[in-house]
Design an enzyme around this catalytic site. Structure first.
Site, PDB file in Angstrom:
ATOM      1  N   ARG A  77      37.257  27.366  -1.353  1.00  0.00           N
ATOM      2  CA  ARG A  77      37.028  28.641  -0.698  1.00  0.00           C
ATOM      3  C   ARG A  77      35.649  28.645  -0.062  1.00  0.00           C
ATOM      4  O   ARG A  77      34.828  27.767  -0.344  1.00  0.00           O
ATOM      5  CB  ARG A  77      37.157  29.795  -1.683  1.00  0.00           C
ATOM      6  N   THR A  78      35.421  29.623   0.789  1.00  0.00           N
ATOM      7  CA  THR A  78      34.138  29.713   1.460  1.00  0.00           C
ATOM      8  C   THR A  78      33.080  30.144   0.466  1.00  0.00           C
ATOM      9  O   THR A  78      33.099  31.266  -0.019  1.00  0.00           O
ATOM     10  CB  THR A  78      34.204  30.729   2.607  1.00  0.00           C
ATOM     11  N   LEU A  79      32.186  29.232   0.099  1.00  0.00           N
ATOM     12  CA  LEU A  79      31.104  29.584  -0.821  1.00  0.00           C
ATOM     13  C   LEU A  79      29.877  30.019  -0.041  1.00  0.00           C
ATOM     14  O   LEU A  79      29.069  30.774  -0.514  1.00  0.00           O
ATOM     15  CB  LEU A  79      30.757  28.388  -1.702  1.00  0.00           C
TER      16      LEU A  79
ATOM     17  N   TRP B 270      34.355  35.220   5.722  1.00  0.00           N
ATOM     18  CA  TRP B 270      32.908  35.469   5.747  1.00  0.00           C
ATOM     19  C   TRP B 270      32.471  36.139   7.053  1.00  0.00           C
ATOM     20  O   TRP B 270      31.757  35.540   7.847  1.00  0.00           O
ATOM     21  CB  TRP B 270      32.164  34.153   5.526  1.00  0.00           C
TER      22      TRP B 270
END
Lengths: 223, 245
Positions: free
Chosen positions: B22-24, B129
Protein backbone atom coordinates in the site's frame (compact mmCIF):
# COMPACT_ATOMS: atom_id res chain seq x y z
CA UNK A 1 14.45 8.30 -0.22
CA UNK A 2 14.33 9.66 3.29
CA UNK A 3 10.91 9.82 4.85
CA UNK A 4 9.49 13.30 4.58
CA UNK A 5 5.94 12.75 5.68
CA UNK A 6 4.72 11.93 9.13
CA UNK A 7 3.47 8.39 9.29
CA UNK A 8 0.01 8.12 7.79
CA UNK A 9 -2.88 8.16 10.24
CA UNK A 10 -6.42 7.04 9.45
CA UNK A 11 -7.74 9.55 11.99
CA UNK A 12 -7.95 13.30 12.27
CA UNK A 13 -9.61 15.54 14.83
CA UNK A 14 -11.80 18.13 13.20
CA UNK A 15 -12.89 19.66 16.51
CA UNK A 16 -16.17 21.25 17.49
CA UNK A 17 -18.42 21.26 20.51
CA UNK A 18 -21.89 19.83 21.07
CA UNK A 19 -24.42 20.49 23.82
CA UNK A 20 -27.88 19.09 24.55
CA UNK A 21 -30.33 20.05 27.29
CA UNK A 22 -33.58 18.26 28.08
CA UNK A 23 -36.58 19.93 29.70
CA UNK A 24 -39.98 18.70 30.76
CA UNK A 25 -41.52 19.27 27.31
CA UNK A 26 -38.63 20.24 25.04
CA UNK A 27 -35.08 19.38 24.06
CA UNK A 28 -32.37 21.75 22.87
CA UNK A 29 -29.45 20.42 20.80
CA UNK A 30 -26.65 22.73 19.73
CA UNK A 31 -23.25 22.67 18.04
CA UNK A 32 -20.88 25.16 16.47
CA UNK A 33 -20.25 25.08 12.71
CA UNK A 34 -16.46 25.35 12.59
CA UNK A 35 -14.46 22.51 11.04
CA UNK A 36 -10.72 22.52 11.72
CA UNK A 37 -7.64 20.39 11.26
CA UNK A 38 -4.64 21.26 13.39
CA UNK A 39 -4.31 25.05 13.37
CA UNK A 40 -6.23 25.34 10.07
CA UNK A 41 -9.87 26.23 9.78
CA UNK A 42 -11.19 24.15 6.87
CA UNK A 43 -14.62 25.79 6.75
CA UNK A 44 -16.70 28.07 8.94
CA UNK A 45 -20.09 26.67 7.96
CA UNK A 46 -20.30 22.92 8.44
CA UNK A 47 -23.33 21.57 10.31
CA UNK A 48 -22.55 18.95 12.96
CA UNK A 49 -26.23 18.37 13.70
CA UNK A 50 -28.11 15.53 12.04
CA UNK A 51 -31.84 14.81 12.27
CA UNK A 52 -32.12 11.04 12.62
CA UNK A 53 -35.89 10.77 13.15
CA UNK A 54 -38.85 13.11 13.70
CA UNK A 55 -38.08 13.44 17.41
CA UNK A 56 -34.43 12.53 17.49
CA UNK A 57 -31.42 14.72 16.69
CA UNK A 58 -27.72 13.92 16.96
CA UNK A 59 -24.84 16.38 17.31
CA UNK A 60 -21.37 14.96 16.65
CA UNK A 61 -17.80 16.16 16.81
CA UNK A 62 -14.52 14.35 16.29
CA UNK A 63 -13.36 12.96 12.94
CA UNK A 64 -15.66 14.35 10.25
CA UNK A 65 -15.30 11.41 7.83
CA UNK A 66 -16.26 8.92 10.55
CA UNK A 67 -19.12 11.16 11.70
CA UNK A 68 -20.51 11.29 8.16
CA UNK A 69 -20.18 7.51 7.78
CA UNK A 70 -22.02 7.08 11.08
CA UNK A 71 -24.79 9.48 10.04
CA UNK A 72 -25.26 7.70 6.72
CA UNK A 73 -25.34 4.32 8.44
CA UNK A 74 -27.96 5.46 10.96
CA UNK A 75 -30.04 7.07 8.20
CA UNK A 76 -30.02 3.79 6.29
CA UNK A 77 -30.95 1.78 9.41
CA UNK A 78 -33.78 4.20 10.15
CA UNK A 79 -35.13 3.86 6.61
CA UNK A 80 -35.22 0.07 7.03
CA UNK A 81 -36.94 0.52 10.41
CA UNK A 82 -39.61 2.70 8.80
CA UNK A 83 -40.25 0.13 6.06
CA UNK A 84 -40.53 -2.67 8.62
CA UNK A 85 -42.60 -0.91 11.30
CA UNK A 86 -44.31 1.92 9.42
CA UNK A 87 -43.37 4.48 12.07
CA UNK A 88 -40.53 6.72 13.15
CA UNK A 89 -37.99 5.29 15.57
CA UNK A 90 -38.33 6.61 19.13
CA UNK A 91 -35.46 8.51 20.68
CA UNK A 92 -34.58 5.84 23.29
CA UNK A 93 -34.57 3.19 20.53
CA UNK A 94 -32.27 5.32 18.38
CA UNK A 95 -30.06 5.79 21.46
CA UNK A 96 -29.62 2.02 21.79
CA UNK A 97 -29.03 1.68 18.04
CA UNK A 98 -26.34 4.35 18.15
CA UNK A 99 -24.63 2.60 21.04
CA UNK A 100 -24.66 -0.77 19.23
CA UNK A 101 -23.43 0.86 16.01
CA UNK A 102 -20.49 2.46 17.82
CA UNK A 103 -19.61 -0.73 19.71
CA UNK A 104 -19.75 -2.77 16.49
CA UNK A 105 -16.62 -0.89 15.52
CA UNK A 106 -15.01 -1.31 18.95
CA UNK A 107 -11.63 -2.34 17.53
CA UNK A 108 -11.50 0.24 14.73
CA UNK A 109 -13.72 2.87 16.30
CA UNK A 110 -15.66 5.69 14.76
CA UNK A 111 -13.76 8.64 16.23
CA UNK A 112 -16.94 10.54 16.95
CA UNK A 113 -18.25 12.11 20.13
CA UNK A 114 -22.01 12.32 20.12
CA UNK A 115 -24.89 13.69 22.06
CA UNK A 116 -28.35 12.53 21.12
CA UNK A 117 -31.32 14.66 22.05
CA UNK A 118 -35.02 14.24 21.48
CA UNK A 119 -38.43 13.63 22.93
CA UNK A 120 -39.48 10.30 24.39
CA UNK A 121 -42.87 8.65 23.83
CA UNK A 122 -44.45 10.87 26.52
CA UNK A 123 -43.11 14.01 24.83
CA UNK A 124 -40.57 14.58 27.59
CA UNK A 125 -37.10 15.79 26.68
CA UNK A 126 -34.29 13.26 26.80
CA UNK A 127 -30.54 13.46 26.26
CA UNK A 128 -28.12 10.57 25.74
CA UNK A 129 -24.39 11.07 25.92
CA UNK A 130 -21.76 8.73 24.40
CA UNK A 131 -18.12 7.92 24.15
CA UNK A 132 -16.50 6.84 20.87
CA UNK A 133 -16.98 3.12 21.48
CA UNK A 134 -20.62 3.18 22.45
CA UNK A 135 -20.96 3.36 26.23
CA UNK A 136 -23.88 5.68 26.88
CA UNK A 137 -25.99 7.19 29.61
CA UNK A 138 -29.35 8.94 29.78
CA UNK A 139 -28.83 12.37 31.33
CA UNK A 140 -30.61 15.70 31.62
CA UNK A 141 -27.90 17.69 29.88
CA UNK A 142 -24.54 16.99 28.35
CA UNK A 143 -21.65 18.35 26.33
CA UNK A 144 -19.21 16.58 24.01
CA UNK A 145 -16.30 17.58 21.83
CA UNK A 146 -13.32 19.89 22.02
CA UNK A 147 -15.00 22.50 24.23
CA UNK A 148 -16.66 20.01 26.57
CA UNK A 149 -14.00 20.50 29.24
CA UNK A 150 -15.01 24.15 29.43
CA UNK A 151 -18.75 23.70 28.99
CA UNK A 152 -19.55 20.68 31.15
CA UNK A 153 -18.51 22.11 34.55
CA UNK A 154 -20.48 25.25 33.81
CA UNK A 155 -23.58 23.23 32.96
CA UNK A 156 -23.05 21.22 36.17
CA UNK A 157 -22.87 24.44 38.14
CA UNK A 158 -26.06 25.79 36.62
CA UNK A 159 -28.15 22.65 36.23
CA UNK A 160 -27.14 19.71 38.38
CA UNK A 161 -29.78 18.44 40.76
CA UNK A 162 -28.92 18.00 44.44
CA UNK A 163 -26.85 14.95 45.31
CA UNK A 164 -28.88 11.73 45.22
CA UNK A 165 -27.21 10.92 48.56
CA UNK A 166 -29.06 13.79 50.19
CA UNK A 167 -32.36 13.59 48.32
CA UNK A 168 -34.08 10.85 46.39
CA UNK A 169 -32.91 10.93 42.74
CA UNK A 170 -34.93 13.45 40.84
CA UNK A 171 -35.99 13.38 37.23
CA UNK A 172 -33.13 13.66 34.73
CA UNK A 173 -34.66 16.66 32.98
CA UNK A 174 -33.60 20.18 33.90
CA UNK A 175 -35.99 22.61 35.60
CA UNK A 176 -35.38 25.35 33.00
CA UNK A 177 -37.98 26.74 30.65
CA UNK A 178 -37.32 26.46 26.92
CA UNK A 179 -36.16 30.09 26.41
CA UNK A 180 -33.93 29.81 29.49
CA UNK A 181 -32.30 26.68 28.08
CA UNK A 182 -31.71 28.34 24.70
CA UNK A 183 -30.12 31.33 26.45
CA UNK A 184 -27.92 29.06 28.53
CA UNK A 185 -26.73 27.26 25.40
CA UNK A 186 -25.85 30.58 23.77
CA UNK A 187 -23.93 31.61 26.88
CA UNK A 188 -21.90 28.41 27.18
CA UNK A 189 -20.89 28.55 23.52
CA UNK A 190 -19.93 32.22 23.71
CA UNK A 191 -17.74 31.30 26.70
CA UNK A 192 -16.19 28.17 25.16
CA UNK A 193 -15.38 30.11 21.98
CA UNK A 194 -13.23 32.49 24.01
CA UNK A 195 -10.81 29.76 25.08
CA UNK A 196 -11.24 26.79 22.71
CA UNK A 197 -9.67 27.40 19.29
CA UNK A 198 -11.71 24.55 17.75
CA UNK A 199 -15.05 26.14 18.65
CA UNK A 200 -16.40 29.22 16.91
CA UNK A 201 -17.77 30.88 13.76
CA UNK A 202 -21.46 30.08 14.21
CA UNK A 203 -23.77 28.32 16.63
CA UNK A 204 -26.57 26.13 15.33
CA UNK A 205 -29.38 25.41 17.80
CA UNK A 206 -32.12 22.87 17.18
CA UNK A 207 -35.18 22.98 19.43
CA UNK A 208 -37.59 20.07 19.63
CA UNK A 209 -40.98 20.44 21.33
CA UNK A 210 -44.63 19.47 20.96
CA UNK A 211 -45.10 21.87 18.04
CA UNK A 212 -42.23 20.32 16.08
CA UNK A 213 -38.65 21.25 15.24
CA UNK A 214 -37.12 24.71 15.04
CA UNK A 215 -33.66 25.99 14.17
CA UNK A 216 -31.84 29.09 15.41
CA UNK A 217 -28.42 30.49 14.58
CA UNK A 218 -26.11 32.81 16.46
CA UNK A 219 -22.77 34.21 15.31
CA UNK A 220 -19.71 33.31 17.37
CA UNK A 221 -16.19 34.74 17.34
CA UNK A 222 -14.38 33.91 14.11
CA UNK A 223 -10.82 34.07 15.53
CA UNK B 1 17.11 -5.56 6.02
CA UNK B 2 15.32 -7.95 8.30
CA UNK B 3 11.81 -7.18 7.31
CA UNK B 4 10.24 -10.60 7.71
CA UNK B 5 11.36 -10.96 11.31
CA UNK B 6 10.03 -7.61 12.33
CA UNK B 7 6.63 -8.42 10.86
CA UNK B 8 6.46 -11.63 12.89
CA UNK B 9 7.47 -10.03 16.12
CA UNK B 10 5.03 -7.17 15.65
CA UNK B 11 1.92 -8.01 17.67
CA UNK B 12 -0.25 -5.80 15.48
CA UNK B 13 0.46 -7.21 12.04
CA UNK B 14 -2.20 -4.85 10.66
CA UNK B 15 0.26 -2.06 11.25
CA UNK B 16 3.23 -3.97 9.89
CA UNK B 17 4.72 -2.10 7.00
CA UNK B 18 7.11 -4.81 5.88
CA UNK B 19 4.80 -7.02 3.86
CA UNK B 20 2.11 -4.56 2.90
CA UNK B 21 1.33 -3.44 -0.62
CA UNK B 22 0.00 0.00 0.00
CA UNK B 23 1.00 3.61 -0.31
CA UNK B 24 3.14 4.31 2.75
CA UNK B 25 4.35 7.57 1.34
CA UNK B 26 3.84 9.27 -1.98
CA UNK B 27 6.37 9.16 -4.82
CA UNK B 28 5.50 11.79 -7.41
CA UNK B 29 3.40 14.57 -5.96
CA UNK B 30 1.68 17.72 -7.06
CA UNK B 31 1.31 20.69 -4.73
CA UNK B 32 -1.67 22.95 -3.96
CA UNK B 33 -4.86 23.30 -5.97
CA UNK B 34 -7.18 26.24 -5.36
CA UNK B 35 -10.75 26.69 -6.47
CA UNK B 36 -13.28 29.52 -6.23
CA UNK B 37 -16.90 30.09 -7.13
CA UNK B 38 -17.47 33.07 -9.39
CA UNK B 39 -20.45 34.70 -11.12
CA UNK B 40 -20.95 32.07 -13.83
CA UNK B 41 -19.39 28.97 -12.29
CA UNK B 42 -16.15 27.70 -10.85
CA UNK B 43 -12.53 28.67 -11.43
CA UNK B 44 -9.64 26.44 -10.45
CA UNK B 45 -5.87 26.86 -10.54
CA UNK B 46 -2.96 24.45 -10.18
CA UNK B 47 0.65 24.50 -11.24
CA UNK B 48 2.16 21.77 -13.40
CA UNK B 49 5.02 20.56 -11.24
CA UNK B 50 5.44 16.89 -10.34
CA UNK B 51 7.85 16.49 -7.42
CA UNK B 52 9.84 13.33 -6.70
CA UNK B 53 10.52 14.02 -3.06
CA UNK B 54 12.19 17.41 -3.23
CA UNK B 55 13.36 16.90 -6.83
CA UNK B 56 11.29 18.68 -9.44
CA UNK B 57 10.87 15.59 -11.65
CA UNK B 58 8.06 16.55 -14.06
CA UNK B 59 7.16 19.99 -15.34
CA UNK B 60 4.03 19.44 -17.42
CA UNK B 61 1.64 17.47 -15.25
CA UNK B 62 -2.01 18.31 -15.91
CA UNK B 63 -3.64 18.20 -12.51
CA UNK B 64 -7.10 19.41 -13.52
CA UNK B 65 -9.38 17.25 -15.64
CA UNK B 66 -13.01 17.46 -16.78
CA UNK B 67 -15.29 14.73 -15.37
CA UNK B 68 -18.48 13.96 -17.29
CA UNK B 69 -20.47 16.93 -18.57
CA UNK B 70 -20.74 19.10 -15.47
CA UNK B 71 -17.64 18.62 -13.32
CA UNK B 72 -14.01 19.55 -13.03
CA UNK B 73 -11.54 17.71 -10.79
CA UNK B 74 -8.27 19.08 -9.47
CA UNK B 75 -5.80 17.01 -7.47
CA UNK B 76 -2.77 17.44 -5.30
CA UNK B 77 -0.74 14.60 -3.85
CA UNK B 78 0.33 11.36 -5.53
CA UNK B 79 -0.01 11.71 -9.30
CA UNK B 80 -0.40 7.99 -9.98
CA UNK B 81 -3.27 7.76 -7.47
CA UNK B 82 -4.91 10.70 -9.24
CA UNK B 83 -4.66 8.86 -12.53
CA UNK B 84 -6.20 5.79 -10.86
CA UNK B 85 -9.08 7.97 -9.63
CA UNK B 86 -9.56 9.29 -13.18
CA UNK B 87 -9.93 5.68 -14.35
CA UNK B 88 -12.59 5.03 -11.68
CA UNK B 89 -14.45 8.14 -12.77
CA UNK B 90 -14.20 7.30 -16.49
CA UNK B 91 -15.79 3.96 -15.74
CA UNK B 92 -18.45 5.54 -13.51
CA UNK B 93 -19.43 8.05 -16.18
CA UNK B 94 -19.36 5.38 -18.92
CA UNK B 95 -21.64 2.99 -17.04
CA UNK B 96 -23.96 5.85 -16.17
CA UNK B 97 -24.13 6.84 -19.85
CA UNK B 98 -25.09 3.30 -20.83
CA UNK B 99 -28.49 3.76 -19.18
CA UNK B 100 -29.11 6.21 -22.02
CA UNK B 101 -31.91 7.79 -20.01
CA UNK B 102 -30.91 11.41 -20.51
CA UNK B 103 -29.66 11.65 -16.92
CA UNK B 104 -26.09 12.53 -16.10
CA UNK B 105 -24.03 12.70 -12.95
CA UNK B 106 -23.56 16.22 -11.63
CA UNK B 107 -20.77 17.60 -9.45
CA UNK B 108 -22.66 16.77 -6.26
CA UNK B 109 -22.89 13.11 -7.21
CA UNK B 110 -19.26 12.92 -8.34
CA UNK B 111 -18.10 14.58 -5.11
CA UNK B 112 -20.18 12.17 -3.05
CA UNK B 113 -18.68 9.24 -4.99
CA UNK B 114 -15.12 10.49 -4.47
CA UNK B 115 -15.84 10.96 -0.78
CA UNK B 116 -16.87 7.31 -0.46
CA UNK B 117 -13.91 6.03 -2.51
CA UNK B 118 -11.39 7.96 -0.40
CA UNK B 119 -13.01 6.92 2.89
CA UNK B 120 -13.26 3.27 1.85
CA UNK B 121 -9.61 3.16 0.93
CA UNK B 122 -8.61 4.66 4.29
CA UNK B 123 -10.77 2.03 6.01
CA UNK B 124 -8.68 -0.60 4.22
CA UNK B 125 -5.50 1.15 5.40
CA UNK B 126 -4.66 1.64 1.74
CA UNK B 127 -5.28 5.33 1.12
CA UNK B 128 -5.32 7.18 -2.16
CA UNK B 129 -2.69 9.80 -1.35
CA UNK B 130 -4.52 12.87 -2.64
CA UNK B 131 -6.42 15.97 -1.68
CA UNK B 132 -9.07 16.56 -4.31
CA UNK B 133 -11.01 19.65 -5.32
CA UNK B 134 -14.23 19.13 -7.23
CA UNK B 135 -16.08 21.96 -8.93
CA UNK B 136 -19.02 22.03 -11.28
CA UNK B 137 -22.24 23.58 -12.46
CA UNK B 138 -25.49 21.76 -13.14
CA UNK B 139 -29.00 23.20 -13.59
CA UNK B 140 -27.71 26.65 -12.64
CA UNK B 141 -26.34 25.31 -9.35
CA UNK B 142 -22.67 25.97 -8.65
CA UNK B 143 -20.83 23.37 -6.61
CA UNK B 144 -17.38 23.46 -5.08
CA UNK B 145 -16.12 20.85 -2.65
CA UNK B 146 -13.03 19.05 -1.48
CA UNK B 147 -12.05 15.60 -0.19
CA UNK B 148 -8.91 14.61 1.67
CA UNK B 149 -6.89 11.40 1.75
CA UNK B 150 -8.81 10.06 4.76
CA UNK B 151 -12.26 11.11 3.58
CA UNK B 152 -12.73 14.47 5.29
CA UNK B 153 -14.92 16.52 2.96
CA UNK B 154 -16.86 19.77 2.77
CA UNK B 155 -18.26 22.41 0.45
CA UNK B 156 -17.36 26.08 0.49
CA UNK B 157 -17.26 29.18 -1.71
CA UNK B 158 -13.50 28.80 -2.02
CA UNK B 159 -11.28 25.82 -1.24
CA UNK B 160 -7.59 24.98 -1.35
CA UNK B 161 -5.38 21.98 -0.66
CA UNK B 162 -2.07 21.68 1.15
CA UNK B 163 -0.07 24.90 1.37
CA UNK B 164 -3.02 26.67 -0.23
CA UNK B 165 -4.86 26.25 3.07
CA UNK B 166 -2.17 28.28 4.81
CA UNK B 167 -1.32 30.85 2.15
CA UNK B 168 -4.22 31.16 -0.30
CA UNK B 169 -7.33 30.85 1.85
CA UNK B 170 -6.61 33.89 4.03
CA UNK B 171 -6.41 35.93 0.81
CA UNK B 172 -9.59 34.35 -0.49
CA UNK B 173 -11.41 35.04 2.79
CA UNK B 174 -10.40 38.69 2.47
CA UNK B 175 -11.13 39.25 -1.18
CA UNK B 176 -13.67 36.69 -2.39
CA UNK B 177 -17.22 37.82 -3.03
CA UNK B 178 -20.32 36.21 -4.51
CA UNK B 179 -20.49 38.06 -7.86
CA UNK B 180 -16.84 37.85 -8.84
CA UNK B 181 -16.42 38.38 -12.59
CA UNK B 182 -14.31 35.99 -14.67
CA UNK B 183 -11.51 38.55 -15.00
CA UNK B 184 -11.48 39.35 -11.27
CA UNK B 185 -11.64 35.64 -10.44
CA UNK B 186 -8.59 34.91 -12.56
CA UNK B 187 -6.79 37.88 -11.01
CA UNK B 188 -7.58 36.60 -7.53
CA UNK B 189 -6.37 33.09 -8.35
CA UNK B 190 -3.19 34.49 -9.90
CA UNK B 191 -2.55 36.52 -6.76
CA UNK B 192 -2.87 33.35 -4.67
CA UNK B 193 -0.69 31.31 -7.06
CA UNK B 194 1.99 34.02 -6.97
CA UNK B 195 2.12 33.90 -3.16
CA UNK B 196 2.36 30.11 -3.35
CA UNK B 197 5.10 30.39 -5.94
CA UNK B 198 7.12 32.66 -3.66
CA UNK B 199 6.71 30.62 -0.49
CA UNK B 200 5.94 26.98 -1.45
CA UNK B 201 9.25 25.44 -2.52
CA UNK B 202 7.57 22.74 -4.63
CA UNK B 203 5.47 25.21 -6.61
CA UNK B 204 6.65 25.96 -10.16
CA UNK B 205 5.99 28.94 -12.39
CA UNK B 206 3.95 27.08 -14.96
CA UNK B 207 0.27 26.87 -14.24
CA UNK B 208 -3.14 26.35 -15.72
CA UNK B 209 -6.44 27.94 -14.85
CA UNK B 210 -9.59 25.97 -15.51
CA UNK B 211 -13.12 27.28 -15.82
CA UNK B 212 -16.40 25.41 -15.65
CA UNK B 213 -19.77 26.98 -16.41
CA UNK B 214 -23.13 25.74 -17.66
CA UNK B 215 -21.49 25.70 -21.13
CA UNK B 216 -18.76 23.27 -20.09
CA UNK B 217 -15.10 23.06 -19.17
CA UNK B 218 -12.26 25.21 -20.51
CA UNK B 219 -8.71 24.55 -19.32
CA UNK B 220 -6.17 27.23 -20.22
CA UNK B 221 -2.88 26.65 -21.95
CA UNK B 222 0.03 26.57 -19.49
CA UNK B 223 1.49 29.98 -18.74
CA UNK B 224 3.78 31.76 -16.29
CA UNK B 225 3.21 34.52 -13.77
CA UNK B 226 5.26 37.67 -13.78
CA UNK B 227 7.42 37.67 -10.65
CA UNK B 228 9.48 40.25 -8.84
CA UNK B 229 12.27 38.99 -6.63
CA UNK B 230 13.74 42.42 -5.84
CA UNK B 231 11.84 42.98 -2.58
CA UNK B 232 14.28 44.20 0.04
CA UNK B 233 13.09 41.47 2.40
CA UNK B 234 14.07 38.90 -0.23
CA UNK B 235 17.47 40.52 -0.87
CA UNK B 236 18.54 40.72 2.76
CA UNK B 237 16.16 38.65 4.82
CA UNK B 238 18.29 38.80 7.98
CA UNK B 239 18.10 42.56 8.44
CA UNK B 240 16.63 43.16 11.85
CA UNK B 241 17.43 39.62 12.99
CA UNK B 242 20.92 40.03 14.35
CA UNK B 243 22.90 36.88 14.91
CA UNK B 244 20.95 34.81 12.38
CA UNK B 245 22.28 33.37 9.18
Amino acid sequence: MTKQQANWSPYDNNGGSCVAIAGADYCVIAADTRMSTGYNILTRDYSKICKLADKCVMASSGFQADVRALQKHLAARHLIYQHQHNKQMSCPAMAQLLSNTLYYKRFFPYYSFNVLGGLDNEGKGCVFTYDAVGSYEKVGYSSQGSGSTLIMPFLDNQLKSPSPLLLPALDAVTPLSEPEAVDLVKTVFASATERDIYTGDKLEIVILNASGIRREYMDLRKD
Amino acid sequence: MNLMDSSHSNPMSLCSQADSQRTLYPYVTGTSVIGVKYKDGILMAADMGGSYGSTLRYKSVERMKPIGKHSLLGASGEISDFQEILHYLDELILYDNMWDDGNSLGPKEVHSYLTRVMYNRRNKFNPLWNSLVLGGVKNGQKYLGTVSMIGVHFEDNHVATGFGNHLARPILRDEWHEDLSFEDGVKLLEKCMRVLLYRDRSAVNKLQIAKITEEGVTISQPYSLKTFWGFSAFQNPTVGAEGSW
